[in-house]
Design an enzyme around this catalytic site. Structure first.
Site, PDB file in Angstrom:
ATOM      1  N   ARG A 197     -14.908  15.025 -10.842  1.00  0.00           N
ATOM      2  CA  ARG A 197     -13.720  15.456 -11.251  1.00  0.00           C
ATOM      3  C   ARG A 197     -12.943  13.922 -12.053  1.00  0.00           C
ATOM      4  O   ARG A 197     -11.868  13.971 -12.227  1.00  0.00           O
ATOM      5  CB  ARG A 197     -12.739  16.166 -10.307  1.00  0.00           C
ATOM      6  CG  ARG A 197     -13.392  17.470 -10.030  1.00  0.00           C
ATOM      7  CD  ARG A 197     -12.974  18.556 -11.066  1.00  0.00           C
ATOM      8  NE  ARG A 197     -13.766  19.799 -10.685  1.00  0.00           N
ATOM      9  CZ  ARG A 197     -13.315  20.751  -9.941  1.00  0.00           C
ATOM     10  NH1 ARG A 197     -11.955  20.745  -9.736  1.00  0.00           N
ATOM     11  NH2 ARG A 197     -13.842  21.848  -9.760  1.00  0.00           N
ATOM     12  N   ARG A 241      -7.129  16.460 -14.183  1.00  0.00           N
ATOM     13  CA  ARG A 241      -5.645  16.429 -14.467  1.00  0.00           C
ATOM     14  C   ARG A 241      -4.958  15.317 -13.961  1.00  0.00           C
ATOM     15  O   ARG A 241      -3.755  15.237 -14.275  1.00  0.00           O
ATOM     16  CB  ARG A 241      -5.066  18.042 -13.932  1.00  0.00           C
ATOM     17  CG  ARG A 241      -5.670  18.977 -14.433  1.00  0.00           C
ATOM     18  CD  ARG A 241      -5.722  20.085 -13.804  1.00  0.00           C
ATOM     19  NE  ARG A 241      -6.604  20.075 -12.719  1.00  0.00           N
ATOM     20  CZ  ARG A 241      -6.732  21.103 -11.641  1.00  0.00           C
ATOM     21  NH1 ARG A 241      -6.092  22.201 -11.808  1.00  0.00           N
ATOM     22  NH2 ARG A 241      -7.840  21.077 -10.908  1.00  0.00           N
ATOM     23  N   ARG A 271      -6.491  18.410 -23.161  1.00  0.00           N
ATOM     24  CA  ARG A 271      -6.569  19.700 -22.784  1.00  0.00           C
ATOM     25  C   ARG A 271      -5.614  20.554 -23.575  1.00  0.00           C
ATOM     26  O   ARG A 271      -5.897  21.927 -23.801  1.00  0.00           O
ATOM     27  CB  ARG A 271      -6.396  19.945 -21.309  1.00  0.00           C
ATOM     28  CG  ARG A 271      -6.720  21.581 -20.570  1.00  0.00           C
ATOM     29  CD  ARG A 271      -6.411  21.590 -19.321  1.00  0.00           C
ATOM     30  NE  ARG A 271      -5.012  21.510 -18.961  1.00  0.00           N
ATOM     31  CZ  ARG A 271      -4.460  21.819 -17.810  1.00  0.00           C
ATOM     32  NH1 ARG A 271      -5.251  21.965 -16.967  1.00  0.00           N
ATOM     33  NH2 ARG A 271      -3.298  21.583 -17.550  1.00  0.00           N
ATOM     34  N   ASP A 327     -18.101  23.215 -16.795  1.00  0.00           N
ATOM     35  CA  ASP A 327     -18.267  23.888 -15.270  1.00  0.00           C
ATOM     36  C   ASP A 327     -19.254  24.253 -15.105  1.00  0.00           C
ATOM     37  O   ASP A 327     -20.092  25.162 -15.652  1.00  0.00           O
ATOM     38  CB  ASP A 327     -16.759  24.487 -15.548  1.00  0.00           C
ATOM     39  CG  ASP A 327     -16.160  24.934 -14.340  1.00  0.00           C
ATOM     40  OD1 ASP A 327     -15.300  24.044 -13.573  1.00  0.00           O
ATOM     41  OD2 ASP A 327     -16.710  26.069 -13.707  1.00  0.00           O
ATOM     42  N   TYR A 347     -19.002  33.061  -6.468  1.00  0.00           N
ATOM     43  CA  TYR A 347     -18.169  33.224  -7.400  1.00  0.00           C
ATOM     44  C   TYR A 347     -18.289  34.667  -8.102  1.00  0.00           C
ATOM     45  O   TYR A 347     -17.414  35.361  -8.523  1.00  0.00           O
ATOM     46  CB  TYR A 347     -17.872  32.271  -8.473  1.00  0.00           C
ATOM     47  CG  TYR A 347     -17.391  30.977  -7.823  1.00  0.00           C
ATOM     48  CD1 TYR A 347     -15.835  31.012  -7.784  1.00  0.00           C
ATOM     49  CD2 TYR A 347     -17.968  30.001  -7.432  1.00  0.00           C
ATOM     50  CE1 TYR A 347     -15.197  29.719  -6.852  1.00  0.00           C
ATOM     51  CE2 TYR A 347     -17.317  28.794  -6.695  1.00  0.00           C
ATOM     52  CZ  TYR A 347     -16.154  28.753  -6.500  1.00  0.00           C
ATOM     53  OH  TYR A 347     -15.302  27.722  -5.915  1.00  0.00           O
TER      54      TYR A 347
HETATM   55  O1  CP3 Z   1     -16.653  16.103 -12.129  1.00  0.00           O
HETATM   56  C1  CP3 Z   1     -16.202  16.343 -13.571  1.00  0.00           C
HETATM   57  O2  CP3 Z   1     -15.238  15.625 -13.996  1.00  0.00           O
HETATM   58  C2  CP3 Z   1     -17.135  17.126 -14.320  1.00  0.00           C
HETATM   59  C3  CP3 Z   1     -16.634  18.378 -14.691  1.00  0.00           C
HETATM   60  C4  CP3 Z   1     -16.576  19.342 -13.608  1.00  0.00           C
HETATM   61  C5  CP3 Z   1     -15.606  20.353 -13.536  1.00  0.00           C
HETATM   62  N1  CP3 Z   1     -15.888  21.299 -12.818  1.00  0.00           N
HETATM   63  C6  CP3 Z   1     -14.303  20.406 -14.427  1.00  0.00           C
HETATM   64  C7  CP3 Z   1     -13.293  21.189 -14.020  1.00  0.00           C
HETATM   65  C8  CP3 Z   1     -17.565  19.535 -12.722  1.00  0.00           C
HETATM   66  C9  CP3 Z   1     -18.820  19.108 -12.246  1.00  0.00           C
HETATM   67  C10 CP3 Z   1     -16.921  21.002 -12.031  1.00  0.00           C
HETATM   68  C11 CP3 Z   1     -17.796  21.725 -10.946  1.00  0.00           C
HETATM   69  C12 CP3 Z   1     -17.262  22.644 -10.322  1.00  0.00           C
HETATM   70  N2  CP3 Z   1     -16.351  23.596 -10.932  1.00  0.00           N
HETATM   71  C13 CP3 Z   1     -17.734  23.251  -9.181  1.00  0.00           C
HETATM   72  C14 CP3 Z   1     -18.329  22.255  -8.157  1.00  0.00           C
HETATM   73  C15 CP3 Z   1     -17.896  21.027  -7.629  1.00  0.00           C
HETATM   74  C16 CP3 Z   1     -16.615  21.456  -6.641  1.00  0.00           C
HETATM   75  O3  CP3 Z   1     -15.539  21.194  -7.033  1.00  0.00           O
HETATM   76  O4  CP3 Z   1     -16.680  21.832  -5.493  1.00  0.00           O
HETATM   77  C17 CP3 Z   1     -16.866  24.287  -8.899  1.00  0.00           C
HETATM   78  C18 CP3 Z   1     -16.644  25.043  -7.254  1.00  0.00           C
HETATM   79  C19 CP3 Z   1     -16.292  24.711  -9.892  1.00  0.00           C
HETATM   80  C20 CP3 Z   1     -15.703  25.819 -10.105  1.00  0.00           C
HETATM   81  C21 CP3 Z   1     -14.005  25.797 -10.685  1.00  0.00           C
HETATM   82  N3  CP3 Z   1     -13.801  24.984 -11.724  1.00  0.00           N
HETATM   83  C22 CP3 Z   1     -13.121  25.781  -9.883  1.00  0.00           C
HETATM   84  C23 CP3 Z   1     -12.912  26.534  -8.540  1.00  0.00           C
HETATM   85  C24 CP3 Z   1     -11.770  25.508 -10.471  1.00  0.00           C
HETATM   86  C25 CP3 Z   1     -10.395  25.790 -10.189  1.00  0.00           C
HETATM   87  C26 CP3 Z   1      -9.903  24.823  -8.923  1.00  0.00           C
HETATM   88  C27 CP3 Z   1      -9.132  23.694  -9.719  1.00  0.00           C
HETATM   89  O5  CP3 Z   1      -9.585  22.406  -9.373  1.00  0.00           O
HETATM   90  O6  CP3 Z   1      -8.387  23.763 -10.559  1.00  0.00           O
HETATM   91  C28 CP3 Z   1     -12.496  24.887 -11.818  1.00  0.00           C
HETATM   92  C29 CP3 Z   1     -11.542  24.236 -12.994  1.00  0.00           C
HETATM   93  C30 CP3 Z   1     -11.959  22.910 -13.232  1.00  0.00           C
HETATM   94  N4  CP3 Z   1     -13.234  22.518 -13.481  1.00  0.00           N
HETATM   95  C31 CP3 Z   1     -10.986  21.948 -13.507  1.00  0.00           C
HETATM   96  C32 CP3 Z   1     -11.748  20.774 -13.999  1.00  0.00           C
HETATM   97  C33 CP3 Z   1     -11.223  19.654 -14.577  1.00  0.00           C
HETATM   98  C34 CP3 Z   1      -9.688  21.879 -13.444  1.00  0.00           C
HETATM   99  C35 CP3 Z   1      -9.132  22.660 -14.699  1.00  0.00           C
HETATM  100  C36 CP3 Z   1      -7.899  22.502 -15.619  1.00  0.00           C
HETATM  101  O7  CP3 Z   1      -8.173  21.300 -16.115  1.00  0.00           O
HETATM  102  O8  CP3 Z   1      -6.909  23.147 -15.729  1.00  0.00           O
END
Ligand code: CP3
Length: 343
Positions: free
Chosen positions: A24, A28, A37, A74, A151
């Site tokens: 990540r 944010r 964003r 994602d 999910y």
């Molecule tokens: O790592 C990176 O920077 C690359 C991009 C990336 C994102 N999600 C961007 C993201 C990667 C590799 C993921 C993987 C992901 N997404 C996983 C597996 C890794 C982990 O965290 O366990 C999972 C389970 C998801 C599903 C997901 N996406 C969830 C549960 C959420 C909400 C939780 C949260 O952190 O807000 C997301 C949103 C998400 N994916 C964000 C980002 C940057 C935040 C969204 C935003 O900017 O509002």
């Protein structure tokens, strides 16, 4: 052969300073991410806007000089490409239409019908191959079938993956068929990322820790092994990182059983234990508790040094045990990198 540090570590080389990137890392906690964003409108629009997705991928590289960039996308875009509805509730997380039975599974598209929907993601990869610094490795990724299925079945994130375990218990054949479809579709999705220019693939199994015994073998190990074998057959030499998060004892032998070149380790086990039991089989990555990115200070420095030392006898890529959180202080990331690179 490439001299990029991440690729050298993935080939099993022991480097004097471990290369570093962060789960990540585009996110944010960075003001420039929040601004882009807002420009895109929302998170999903950002994922599907190739220019802006490439821009946020590059932001942490410019700011910190990480050794790897991870494609901004994602794991839930694949279920969306298979026909699931997907949206994000602000401040809460993802929501999807649910798969509860064989009819729901039959309504999904096939493994080869995903590419029109995912074309913007492949375009993001192509842009990045042109714009990244030459020493930076580009990582593509997907969710592991089990984690993505949790999910799709629950329609949201769950603490204990209860709905997915319930479907598995009630109708194992339908559940296994969903895992098979996701395995096949993931192979096609990742293969296209590699054709577009991804140099390394990472498979995120965030909820692997809730699979036990035969289930861990059938739904974490076996799908990962099938994805890795298929990708390596199509793309010889492609390095692959597997992240069976919170697998505990399941980490032992995971690289051998699946063919992964590197195993990513969460922060529920100690680096010393992981060095002895996991790094014996090859490269490891991870383990620093993401809360240090919030709290910083001497604890962050001490923990970073301890992890570097514990993994110093084998191939190692420095990373966190899970994603950096939105409340992290960007200065702490700089302190972590300085500690790794200057000792
Ligand atoms: O790592 C990176 O920077 C690359 C991009 C990336 C994102 N999600 C961007 C993201 C990667 C590799 C993921 C993987 C992901 N997404 C996983 C597996 C890794 C982990 O965290 O366990 C999972 C389970 C998801 C599903 C997901 N996406 C969830 C549960 C959420 C909400 C939780 C949260 O952190 O807000 C997301 C949103 C998400 N994916 C964000 C980002 C940057 C935040 C969204 C935003 O900017 O509002």
């Amino acid at each position: 052969m490439s001299d990029k540090t991440i690729l050298r570590a993935l080939r099993g080389e022991v480097l004097p300073t471990p290369p570093v990137w962060m789960m990540r890392q585009a996110g944010r906690y960075l003001p420039e991410y929040r601004a882009t964003r807002a420009q895109a409108g929302d998170f999903l629009s950002l994922c599907y806007n190739s220019d802006l997705a490439a821009e946020v991928t590059l932001q942490p590289i410019r700011r910190y000089g990480f050794d790897a960039a991870i494609l901004f996308a994602d794991i839930l875009l694949l279920p969306q490409a298979l026909g699931a509805d997907l949206w994000f509730e602000t401040g809460e997380g993802p929501r999807l239409s649910t798969i509860t039975d064989a009819d729901g599974l039959r309504a999904l598209k096939g493994k080869d019908d995903i590419h029109d929907h995912l074309a913007p993601i492949y375009e993001t990869v192509r842009i990045l191959t042109r714009e990244l610094p030459r020493e930076t490795t580009l990582i593509g990724f997907a969710g592991a079938p089990w984690t993505v299925a949790t999910y799709m079945i629950a329609g949201r994130g769950t603490k204990d993956q209860g709905p997915a375990h319930a479907l598995k218990a009630a109708d194992r054949a339908t559940f296994a068929a969903l895992i098979d479809l996701l395995t096949d579709a993931t192979i096609e999705y990742l293969s296209k990322q590699v054709e577009a220019g991804a140099e390394v693939i990472k498979i995120f199994d965030s909820w692997a820790g809730s699979l036990k015994g035969q289930d861990f073998h059938d739904f974490a190990v076996a799908p990962a092994a099938r994805i890795i074998a298929a990708l390596k057959a199509r793309h010889p030499g492609l390095p692959i990182i597997a992240f069976p998060r919170e697998a505990g004892q399941g980490y032992v032998g995971f690289a051998k059983k699946t063919g992964a070149d590197c195993v990513a380790i969460d922060n529920s086990v100690s680096a010393e234990w992981a060095a002895e039991h996991v790094q014996v089989d090859g490269c490891v990555q991870g383990n620093l508790d993401p809360r240090h990115m919030v709290t910083g200070g001497q604890d962050l420095v001490d923990e970073t040094r301890r992890i570097v030392k514990a993994f110093s006898k084998g191939p190692h890529i420095f990373n966190l045990g899970h994603g950096i959180t939105p409340d992290a202080n960007p200065d702490n990331v700089a302190l972590m990198i300085e500690t790794i690179r200057k000792g």
